[in-house]
Motif scaffolding. Sequence first.
Motif, mmCIF file in Angstrom:
data_model
loop_
_atom_site.group_PDB
_atom_site.id
_atom_site.type_symbol
_atom_site.label_atom_id
_atom_site.label_comp_id
_atom_site.label_asym_id
_atom_site.label_seq_id
_atom_site.Cartn_x
_atom_site.Cartn_y
_atom_site.Cartn_z
ATOM 1 N N PHE A 6 38.676 2.659 -7.831
ATOM 2 C CA PHE A 6 39.829 2.980 -6.996
ATOM 3 C C PHE A 6 40.952 1.972 -7.168
ATOM 4 C CE2 PHE A 6 42.300 2.526 -3.103
ATOM 5 C CZ PHE A 6 42.754 3.827 -2.936
ATOM 6 N N TRP A 57 37.749 7.498 -0.733
ATOM 7 C CA TRP A 57 37.199 7.448 -2.091
ATOM 8 C C TRP A 57 35.736 6.983 -2.062
ATOM 9 C CZ3 TRP A 57 38.891 8.350 -7.158
ATOM 10 C CH2 TRP A 57 38.160 7.746 -8.165
ATOM 11 N N MET A 112 43.218 11.738 -7.016
ATOM 12 C CA MET A 112 41.880 11.654 -6.434
ATOM 13 C C MET A 112 41.190 13.008 -6.402
ATOM 14 S SD MET A 112 42.623 8.988 -3.262
ATOM 15 C CE MET A 112 40.987 9.268 -2.570
#
Length: 501
Positions: free
Chosen positions: A242, A229, A273
């Motif tokens: 996140f 991420w 995601m």
Amino acid sequence: MADLTPEDIAGKLMAGRFFRSGPIAQALSDPIADTPMVVTLDELRPYELDPRLTRNPLFDDIKASIRERGLDAPPPITRRPGADHYIIRNGGNTRLAILRELWSETKDARFFRIPCLFRPWPERGEIIALTGHLAENELHGGLTFIERALGVEKARELYEQETGRSLSQSELSRRLSADGYPVQQSHISRMQDTVRYLLPAIPSVLYGGLGRHQVERLSVLRKSSELAWEKRTEGKQVGVDFETLFHDTLASFDAQPETFSIRRVQDELIGQMSELLDADYNTLELDIDNIEHRQRVVTSPPQTPAEIPTSNAAPGSGATNPIPLDLKDATPLHPATIGTGPAHATEWTPLPAEQTRKPTTSATTLTAPSITTASAHDHDKDHRLRGHVVSPAASTDRLQAIQQLVAEHVGESLPDFADNALRAIPVQAGGLFPITDVWYIEPSLDSPDRLRIHIAQFAREIAEEAQLADCVEPIETGVGFVCTTPLQRPEPAFSRSGPAS
């Protein structure tokens, strides 16, 4: 001295009683040494910081035994200075709860008046009591991973109050071991991640008995996904961080442990995601799997060398013979595979002379034992084993029993020094992928699908050095990747040729 008259004697006999000049004690002080005593259920309470938060899985069996036989092993008790009631010193809260139930059901006096061993409150009483309860609970019924994690976290708070400063994980591990509850630093790291990241999201699953291996997989998934991420959000604005994304995704799976699936959690997390990052699902999964594998390689302990078969066993018979050992004047041997097929016979042949030379070492340097063809007697083995001991380790049978039970609970096996010290196989020390057993293959590399992923990632890393990363595309067939021709070939970034002379 003058003789007393009858009036003087009568006056002394009629005198009032003596009075104390100091305060009158309302109760006797506690003994200063271990003392047997009988206490009632009204005087005894459970330990408030008991790490066990769920019902002991052996509760019914223990209750049936106490009902029939009585209390064979009364719990040790103690009392804090100034307190008006006794508490369980270490291990025994389950037995106390059972006695309360039996007294309520039967009104039998043997369940109400309990003979116990009183032990004085020590100087470091809170820490000693907590670590004692942690150790005793492991010996009698075990704890769930989250209970152990919360217990260790509470111990950390007590240690920091005692020292007045924060403790590192390695120092916390040393202090716990010194107080009789050994926990490895890597396990403490997993415990802290569990309390911080997993417990707020899936309390029902954790208290339901989610095991260490599943907790470890979740922790590695969280870390690898967070790294992926951060790599893709660098310099970008995303509507959610996140930590919130991971918590919300994981919280949707807070069900019973029997129905909990880490694969489903991973699939949902990668899907979320990919939508937020506008990234391809398969590419994102590949990156997360690669990072996850690297995390496991770095954090996993080395594998224990496996037993190596010898040529004395017939192929396919399953019989193995111990490898004879000798520590002095030995010629190292290496395995040579003969024959074909799934069952290979193995013989041991001498290494070339140039490979047997060893550098001279000082007297204090320990060298690994070499495998020879001469058998050793038991007394010779003991003598050679003592030669590998620099200084004896301070340990007790009780500490070793606790270490064994903790290892079994977390799914590990304790190394046997007597066996491992006298076993030698070819190894590669150091490196990112250390070889600890030449016959062992990583499970993640033992299936075609997973192997293709690693091959494709390795090829992409090589291409990145030459600024050709876009020319490598992962595929699900063949070797796992294909190469495309770039429109304009850049200058290689790692050319080995030197400057022109």
